[in-house]
Design an enzyme around this catalytic site. Structure first.
Site, short mmCIF file in Angstrom:
data_model
loop_
_atom_site.label_atom_id
_atom_site.label_comp_id
_atom_site.label_asym_id
_atom_site.label_seq_id
_atom_site.Cartn_x
_atom_site.Cartn_y
_atom_site.Cartn_z
N ASP A 35 -10.24 1.46 -4.88
CA ASP A 35 -9.89 2.87 -4.75
C ASP A 35 -10.43 3.73 -5.89
OD1 ASP A 35 -8.48 3.04 -2.35
OD2 ASP A 35 -6.64 2.28 -3.27
N ASP A 40 0.82 -1.20 0.00
CA ASP A 40 0.00 0.00 0.00
C ASP A 40 0.87 1.27 0.00
OD1 ASP A 40 -2.68 1.12 0.24
OD2 ASP A 40 -2.08 1.75 2.25
N GLU A 48 1.73 -0.54 -4.94
CA GLU A 48 0.67 0.38 -5.35
C GLU A 48 1.33 1.67 -5.80
OE1 GLU A 48 -3.23 2.90 -3.82
OE2 GLU A 48 -1.64 2.39 -2.42
#
Lengths: 556, 556
Positions: free
Chosen positions: B385, B290, B319
């Site tokens: 997201d 992340d 990410e």
């Protein structure tokens, strides 16, 4: 053309800040534009608006060139986070420092009692296997010469036990070669250098060992049963055979340079230990790394961690003859030997590159790496691995002094190869490794004066390492080139802006020429040539003087 | 134009080999030329000879463009050494694998006894703080759906203890959230997935912790006396204050996401431990990281070493929403989430990019990273997201199926976000996190069929991950785009050349169009559309068919 950078915090949807870029540099093929941005936070997204002379708008982002601006954060360029851990940080002592390369076997014979068998009289013509008796005691005796020259750093080519005169085939990484002295001599030399304000960088030969090194001898003796067989790279069959060279080596199958496998954990641990050892044991100040581009990056990253843990401001310089960007991302080396700059400088001084072509080449080199790396780049005119600069450019003393003026007013960290400062000549190896001349009557006084004056000037102007660089005169027809260095430019953010400035002018042409050097908008009323000590007239904001072929002036 | 590469071993003065390049790709601004070279040894120097149509010669090397060739090894480009330790190596199981993203709180509620207080009935409209009771037991119950879909990898968004429904604010990195189940449930889930041929990648939240994590609580309680104060990034004053947010956080001052200082040795050691722990403890197969772009590179390098030591073929995906080249040099991640590809695909499917512009954009993306990284890139149409792909491109089921055809015939590793395969819709967060629909009557059969058929086709054709990509039809007027994928191209050196090929055609225009897809020089006599199962006529080496708006065909 008008270029504007639009930027904002990546995580915020708020308004963007706009800042106009200005064209900073160009090399004929490429232009460099820049602007300084103030980051409100630690995250940045940005895109560029380009308005051409005819009014057409283009937007430039990660998407490429588009008619419309990026509106969401996808598409933008990103500087994702200002992470201190990822910054490129150089040792703070580099600006102002000039380095000096010593090839110990040919520098000075201070202790004839440790001369190896067959040592020839000092000053003979060097052959590949000659020994002349140079040693660490010899270096200690001549520190006065180095202090008078003003250098702040020494790079010693390998000093550890090895059969050859160059010692790039180590047989023991933990012991000074008996012909050079003892470990205690090395410690004493470093201590004495430190007392005189000179740092000492050793030469790390971690790409290959010598064939007499204990681990390779073990492999030679025990073959596949040797626990060290994985420490060497690509052994094709056992037993290893120095005549057939059935193992990987440095260069073109040099049997006495078996290539190390630094990806092997045991091998890596051994050499990381060597890297740390000499810094702790002899208080040395870093490493010049031999054949650095053929060793794996993972090893170098671990090497940096170990060395910097032992001495945070140690200086790590890789021997890389070509573009070194891969090694200058902040996690491997502080610097590389700047052979591409040497290439451009020698071609310029030899007439192969016109002033405009040299200006273009060096602009490109100043943008080849991240800006923060520039002040550490080791600029060179030659080394023990090349013909000497004076010989390369034709033998003229004037041209050799001119070369020194270019070197010592360039950015980064200049390196002087032993003997260049007294005008020595020498062709390709082994001729480039002639014994240092200590008979002062044979020194070239003009060259030595140039080195001494400019090494000192550089100590007094540490900003020469990082400051801005602008062309002042580029005249291909007459072979004239002049530039301004100043205590300003993008790196002033790190080092602090100041009022320092100087101008350099050289005549690489074939005839005497008058030149007017525009001194810019902070033009002083009078300037002095640091090399001759003479005043130079300033008229209408330009210094006016006459340069003979081979002349160089450094105006302050 | 004719371009020739001249190359030789760097260490040898011998003759050079010449090989002609061919133009491989172009995007309108840039062209890519390539040639395959045979390295006689492990070191290469090379330069390019460019002969223009009018016969003028130029040489291209590190020196730039010059009239004359480089004659010594300075000036050349260098590939200094073929070092196995520096190669970019991907897990061998990636080709053929399609990944599936599960947001556990919204996938399936398998155990109502662990529902958190205030759990709402399944299928309600999600608000930022809603809970619907999804859990690991729910995933285990629905493995049949994943097996039927044919995916080979799961990425679970965070499963460890945290107050929120998304769990990106961890309070305990070593314990599965009680509302999701137990550590034993996680182990059992992984084991069951493995039995079904599915690998499991967890979500690593190492950029920030939650505010309830033990170390941050200690800092909140003890202030400057806390030994953990250096584990957090840039605490501006003590005591830390969740209302004033006097410490660095993720995004725009989110108090419950205090930013971790992974440059701190203790903090780094803790999270390297987490990285290794779950692979050893639960036999997981890697990490999706992340906010990977805001964490320091040194930490990621160490992370890779630890994870790969625990499981050499673990898959590490960062990410990164923008260009990820810095992380894809072989020493950090195997892959990044390919948001730039998504950007281009959605703009194409929405009519913002014409077929030719999409072709150009994707050519650029295929050359954005080193080629060896391409087969691992996680291609996506959306995630938890983003708004869902179907909604982003207007809601049409046909267009959503067309999007799936693009995703599943692209290179790299496709990722399917839970629910996309049954045609779910949803706007920006929290709407993109609606509960998975298990009432099959509400599934879009056409979309599901497209996913199932192409995920299976991909398993049978692992070369789709790395194979070549050629445009076949680019018709901006009618909105037609067709391309050929083939089991060949530069990466065949690594993966092995084969005879596989397929063609994809989409109509993103507004009207029904006839199209002839040239099948190239290995044109089969007959082709079948994998999606409809129908044969398509081949005439004069071209497949002829009619495409309605929103149609996609995949011909084999």
């Amino acid at each position: 053309m008008k270029v504007t950078c639009h930027y904002a915090d990546r995580a915020q949807r708020g308004p963007e800040v706009a800042v106009q870029l200005s064209r900073e540099d160009g090399d004929g093929t490429r232009d460099w534009w820049s602007a300084r941005v103030h980051m409100p936070t630690r995250r940045l997204r940005y895109q560029f608006e380009v308005v051409a002379a005819d009014g057409t708008h283009t937007w430039f982002s990660e998407r490429g060139f588009e008619r419309a601006a990026s509106r969401h954060h996808i598409g933008y360029f990103h500087y994702p986070y200002n992470q201190p851990a990822d910054r490129f940080v150089l040792p703070s002592w580099l600006p102002g420092t000039t380095f000096y390369e010593i090839f110990p076997e040919r520098f000075n014979n201070g202790d004839p009692t440790n001369d190896p068998p067959g040592t020839e009289p000092w000053g003979g013509r060097p052959k590949p296997r000659s020994f002349f008796g140079g040693d660490l005691a010899g270096i200690r005796q001549k520190l006065g010469h180095l202090t008078a020259l003003g250098v702040g750093g020494l790079w010693l080519t390998p000093v550890f036990s090895a059969p050859t005169n160059h010692k790039y085939d180590p047989s023991d990484y933990y012991t000074v070669d008996p012909a050079f002295g003892t470990n205690e001599d090395l410690k004493a030399l470093v201590a004495e250098c430190h007392a005189g304000g000179i740092r000492v960088v050793l030469d790390g030969v971690f790409n290959h060992s010598g064939s007499e090194w204990f681990a390779f001898r073990d492999v030679r003796e025990k073959g596949e049963a040797s626990p060290y067989k994985t420490w060497f790279f690509d052994i094709k069959s056992f037993p290893v055979d120095l005549r057939r060279v059935n193992y990987e080596t440095f260069a073109d199958r040099l049997p006495n340079h078996p290539k190390l496998n630094t990806a092997d954990p045991g091998c890596a641990a051994y050499f990381l230990g060597v890297g740390e050892h000499w810094i702790r044991e002899a208080d040395t100040d870093g490493w010049r790394l031999d054949v650095a581009n053929e060793v794996d990056h993972r090893f170098w990253r671990a090497f940096r961690e170990r060395v910097k843990a032992a001495k945070p401001d140690a200086y790590i310089v890789g021997e890389i003859w070509h573009d070194g960007a891969q090694w200058l991302e902040g996690d491997e080396f502080d610097s590389v030997m700047h052979y591409p700059w040497r290439d451009a400088a020698l071609r310029f001084l030899s007439g192969d590159l016109a002033p405009s072509a040299f200006a273009s080449a060096t602009v490109g080199l100043r943008h080849a790496y991240q800006l923060a790396a520039n002040p550490g780049l080791m600029h060179i005119l030659g080394s023990h691995d090349t013909a000497r600069v004076r010989t390369e450019i034709g033998g003229s003393a004037a041209r050799a002094a001119q070369a020194a003026a270019l070197l010592l007013t360039a950015g980064g960290v200049p390196l002087v190869y032993q003997g260049d400062e007294i005008g020595m000549e020498g062709g390709e190896e082994p001729d480039s490794r002639r014994c240092m001349i200590w008979d002062e009557a044979r020194w070239d006084r003009r060259i030595l004066h140039t080195y001494r004056a400019l090494v000192r000037a550089r100590r007094e102007r540490p900003w020469l390492a990082w400051g801005s660089f602008e062309d002042a005169v580029v005249d291909d027809d007459r072979g004239l080139y002049a530039y301004r260095r100043a205590e300003s430019g993008p790196l002033a953010v790190l080092y602090g802006e100041g009022l320092g400035q100087l101008w350099v002018a050289v005549n690489v042409g074939e005839r005497r020429s008058e030149v007017a050097i525009p001194l810019g908008n902070r033009a002083p009323r009078a300037v002095v040539d640091l090399l001759s000590g003479e005043g130079v007239g300033v008229e209408h904001g330009a210094a006016r003087l006459t340069l003979a072929p081979g002349d160089a002036v450094v105006l302050v």
